[in-house]
Design an enzyme around this catalytic site. Structure first.
Site, PDB file in Angstrom:
ATOM      1  CG  ASP A  47      -2.209   0.598   1.098  1.00 55.80           C
ATOM      2  OD1 ASP A  47      -2.249   1.710   0.558  1.00 55.80           O
ATOM      3  OD2 ASP A  47      -3.217  -0.002   1.519  1.00 55.80           O
TER       4      ASP A  47
ATOM      5  CG  ASP B  55      -4.522   5.840   1.014  1.00 51.32           C
ATOM      6  OD1 ASP B  55      -5.459   5.048   1.185  1.00 51.32           O
ATOM      7  OD2 ASP B  55      -4.388   6.901   1.670  1.00 51.32           O
TER       8      ASP B  55
ATOM      9  CD  GLU C 292      -8.837   4.477  -1.258  1.00 49.72           C
ATOM     10  OE1 GLU C 292      -9.712   4.225  -0.426  1.00 49.72           O
ATOM     11  OE2 GLU C 292      -7.967   5.358  -1.067  1.00 49.72           O
TER      12      GLU C 292
ATOM     13  CG  HIS D 225      -9.054  -0.938   4.835  1.00 47.27           C
ATOM     14  ND1 HIS D 225      -8.843  -0.987   3.472  1.00 47.27           N
ATOM     15  CD2 HIS D 225      -8.546   0.246   5.246  1.00 47.27           C
ATOM     16  CE1 HIS D 225      -8.235   0.121   3.095  1.00 47.27           C
ATOM     17  NE2 HIS D 225      -8.036   0.875   4.145  1.00 47.27           N
ATOM     18  CG  ASP D 226     -11.356   2.609   3.951  1.00 40.69           C
ATOM     19  OD1 ASP D 226     -10.812   2.570   5.072  1.00 40.69           O
ATOM     20  OD2 ASP D 226     -10.748   2.949   2.909  1.00 40.69           O
TER      21      ASP D 226
HETATM   22  O1  TEU Z   1      -9.415   5.793   2.249  1.00 44.53           O
HETATM   23  C1  TEU Z   1      -9.824   6.917   1.568  1.00 44.53           C
HETATM   24  C2  TEU Z   1     -11.209   7.205   1.558  1.00 44.53           C
HETATM   25  O2  TEU Z   1     -11.589   8.027   0.785  1.00 44.53           O
HETATM   26  C3  TEU Z   1     -12.129   6.480   2.485  1.00 44.53           C
HETATM   27  O3  TEU Z   1     -11.776   6.652   3.801  1.00 44.53           O
HETATM   28  C4  TEU Z   1     -13.480   6.997   2.250  1.00 44.53           C
HETATM   29  O4  TEU Z   1     -13.525   8.305   2.714  1.00 44.53           O
HETATM   30  C5  TEU Z   1     -14.468   6.163   2.987  1.00 44.53           C
HETATM   31  O5  TEU Z   1     -14.281   4.859   2.603  1.00 44.53           O
HETATM   32  C6  TEU Z   1     -15.895   6.565   2.677  1.00 44.53           C
HETATM   33  O6  TEU Z   1     -16.247   6.280   1.375  1.00 44.53           O
HETATM   34  C7  TEU Z   1      -8.052   5.583   2.340  1.00 44.53           C
HETATM   35  C8  TEU Z   1      -7.782   4.390   3.211  1.00 44.53           C
HETATM   36  O7  TEU Z   1      -8.318   3.250   2.606  1.00 44.53           O
HETATM   37  C9  TEU Z   1      -8.344   4.658   4.574  1.00 44.53           C
HETATM   38  O8  TEU Z   1      -8.254   3.542   5.409  1.00 44.53           O
HETATM   39  C10 TEU Z   1      -7.575   5.819   5.152  1.00 44.53           C
HETATM   40  O9  TEU Z   1      -8.133   6.194   6.387  1.00 44.53           O
HETATM   41  C11 TEU Z   1      -7.589   7.023   4.209  1.00 44.53           C
HETATM   42  O10 TEU Z   1      -7.356   6.694   2.860  1.00 44.53           O
HETATM   43  C12 TEU Z   1      -6.504   7.991   4.592  1.00 44.53           C
HETATM   44  O11 TEU Z   1      -5.264   7.454   4.234  1.00 44.53           O
END
Ligand code: TEU
Length: 541
Positions: free
Chosen positions: A103, A209, A272, A333-334
């Site tokens: 990542d 990311d 992403e 994971h989000d």
């Molecule tokens: O996630 C980015 C992101 O845009 C998500 O957190 C999104 O806001 C959420 O899923 C709602 O749709 C990435 C990583 O995957 C996340 O774990 C991190 O917290 C974030 O970036 C910051 O690095």
């Protein structure tokens, strides 16, 4: 022939498996997963039949955002192990035919990164311009206010006041995650060197990311209000991110990242990206200048109805640029896990969909057991977003709970209480209980992955929708005699599907119902929540 048009790239044939390292397996006995735990389960991953592992961040971090706040891009956080542990994992993964993706988090660092410490130390520091610093807007009483209305993804203003130097810095996420200034060529060069550091070690690529965030409007104009906003949504949706992300100059940055990847053979760049389809497609770039795979989250965001899912697949297929290779994701994971969104029985349909659509699938660890969202007691909440915006409906911890390996204490994940709770039904919902058991979701995943390997049409064959009737999403993969039909019943009741003539009497290669036997009939009776893969009569077995 350039890289974009060359036919075979490994990721077209292979399946990605996302590991959230904190939650895969703990070997050090601290309740948090680690690299040794991942290494211990390489045989499981081989047996499951996935090809490439993507690890969420494992680098030195104060863990305010669980590793998405990096303080050293070139070192492993001691929580996960040492560089020697990493080298060993990479070597053993490669030794058993698995690829390893890391990542890359280039949009922001931790506020503990030496770059930021230098940047914040004084306005004259050579690293000052590596981050995004702006003068305040002054009130008539001398008070200071943020330079514009940009909102952090985790709520509140995206600007943090720095008293010592009298300016604000920008953070798209936590205040402890300051955004780098990607308009500065030195920042680009430094991050490209980070990429080379890991590529030289032999990693097979990166998931990048928030890649669409890297470049912001050079005039820092206010974002417009979102007319559709309702107050129960996260605050980030109050405005439309017109100026704070997805700027045209991002494509030049990605082209430069691709040039770095070109210095090596066959490495994969995934972005992403949460954007509407027409914006997303730009990230393929032209003539091999974009990411290979802009993550496709359409299935995460759509209601689970056959008609809607079918539309989404058709729209996505139609929107792909020439040479653009598709990809599909059910969970990460989000986001709430697939089994939480569809229920356990439909998780089987989701698995069949993910692994039979055209495009590279990404499986999120634990989805193969239908782990659902776990309710997190208030005193165990870890997610900084959930802490910062307690009103938000979803806490990301719920999708980050430990992998469940066995009926041993703590599900074989750890010898101590894990950092997040297990599902209530972990004594039955675990790898040991589901492995080899007919009808288990794990058996279905394993069978699907085996079928993908043995049937090239499932990997690279064309996609064509079949009209099969209400609540059924049906499609073919392949051409002529070399094709298969997939019928998925999204209803919790039996349904009858119309089946193209060519499949009458054809073999049923796989059903989500282990009791299913025999050949395909004319009007095809699908059981409740049943999915089948059918070969044409006399054809492809
Ligand atoms: O996630 C980015 C992101 O845009 C998500 O957190 C999104 O806001 C959420 O899923 C709602 O749709 C990435 C990583 O995957 C996340 O774990 C991190 O917290 C974030 O970036 C910051 O690095």
């Amino acid at each position: 022939m350039n890289d974009f048009t060359r036919a075979a790239r490994w990721w077209r044939d292979e399946t990605i498996y996302q590991i959230y390292p904190r939650s895969f397996c703990d070997r050090s006995g601290d309740g948090v997963g680690d690299l040794a735990g991942i290494r211990a389960h390489l045989p499981y991953l081989r047996e499951l039949g996935v090809d490439a592992l993507w690890l969420s961040p494992i680098f030195v971090s104060p863990m305010r955002d669980f590793g998405y706040d990096i303080a050293d891009y070139r070192a492993i956080d001691p929580l996960f192990g040492t560089m020697a542990d990493f080298d060993r994992l990479l070597e053993e993964a490669h030794g058993c035919g698995l690829k390893l993706l890391l990542d890359l988090v280039p949009n922001h660092t931790s506020d503990q990164h030496p770059w930021f410490k230098a940047s914040r130390s004084s306005r004259d520091d050579p690293r000052r311009d590596w981050y995004i610093w702006k003068d305040p807007v002054r009130g008539s009483d001398g008070s200071h206010h943020p330079p514009n209305n940009w909102i952090s993804n985790f709520g509140g203003s995206a600007w943090e006041w720095d008293e010592a130097t009298g300016q604000y810095y920008y953070h798209a996420f936590l205040a402890s995650q300051p955004d780098l200034n990607w308009r500065n060529p030195d920042v680009r060069a430094a991050m490209f060197d980070v990429m080379r550091f890991w590529l030289d070690k032999g990693v097979d690529g990166f998931r990048v990311d928030v890649i669409w965030h890297l470049i912001k409007d050079d005039q820092f104009r206010d974002n417009p209000p979102n007319p559709a906003y309702s107050p129960d949504e996260p605050e980030i949706h109050r405005t439309l991110q017109v100026h704070s992300a997805d700027q045209p100059e991002i494509h030049r940055v990605i082209a430069q990242m691709r040039e770095v990847m070109h210095e090596y053979d066959e490495r994969l760049l995934i972005g992403e990206i949460y954007l509407p389809l027409e914006r997303l497609m730009h990230y393929y770039g032209e003539e091999g200048t974009g990411v290979h795979l802009p993550f496709n989250f359409q299935l995460i965001q759509c209601p689970w109805r056959a008609e809607r899912v079918a539309e989404i697949v058709d729209e996505y297929e139609a929107a792909l640029p020439p040479g653009g290779w598709p990809n599909w994701v059910l969970s990460n994971h989000d986001q709430p896990r697939i089994a939480a969104r569809t229920g356990e029985r439909q998780a089987a349909i989701a698995a069949m969909l993910l692994l039979t659509l055209r495009g590279t699938p990404t499986i999120y660890y634990g989805d193969e057991l239908a782990i659902a969202d776990v309710a997190i007691p208030p005193d165990r909440v870890q997610d900084p977003w959930a802490r910062q915006e307690p009103g938000t409906s979803f806490n990301r911890d719920r999708a980050r709970t430990p992998m469940q390996w066995s009926a041993e204490p703590h599900a074989g994940f750890s010898v101590v209480e894990p950092w997040l709770p297990l599902t209530d039904d972990w004594p039955d919902r675990n790898v040991a209980a589901q492995r080899g058991r007919p009808g288990s979701l794990l058996s279905l995943y394993t069978a699907l992955l085996r079928l993908r390997r043995s049937h090239a049409v499932l990997r690279t064959g064309a996609y064509r929708r079949i009209e099969a009737g209400e609540d059924i999403f049906a499609y073919e993969r392949g051409e002529g005699a070399d094709r298969l039909a997939i019928l998925l019943n999204f209803a919790a009741q039996p349904r009858t599907a119309s089946l193209p003539d060519a499949y009458r009497g054809g073999a049923i290669l796989l059903s989500s119902d282990p009791a299913r036997s025999g050949a395909a009939e004319g009007p095809f009776r699908l059981g409740a929540d049943e999915g089948v893969i059918v070969a044409p009569a006399g054809g492809n077995r």
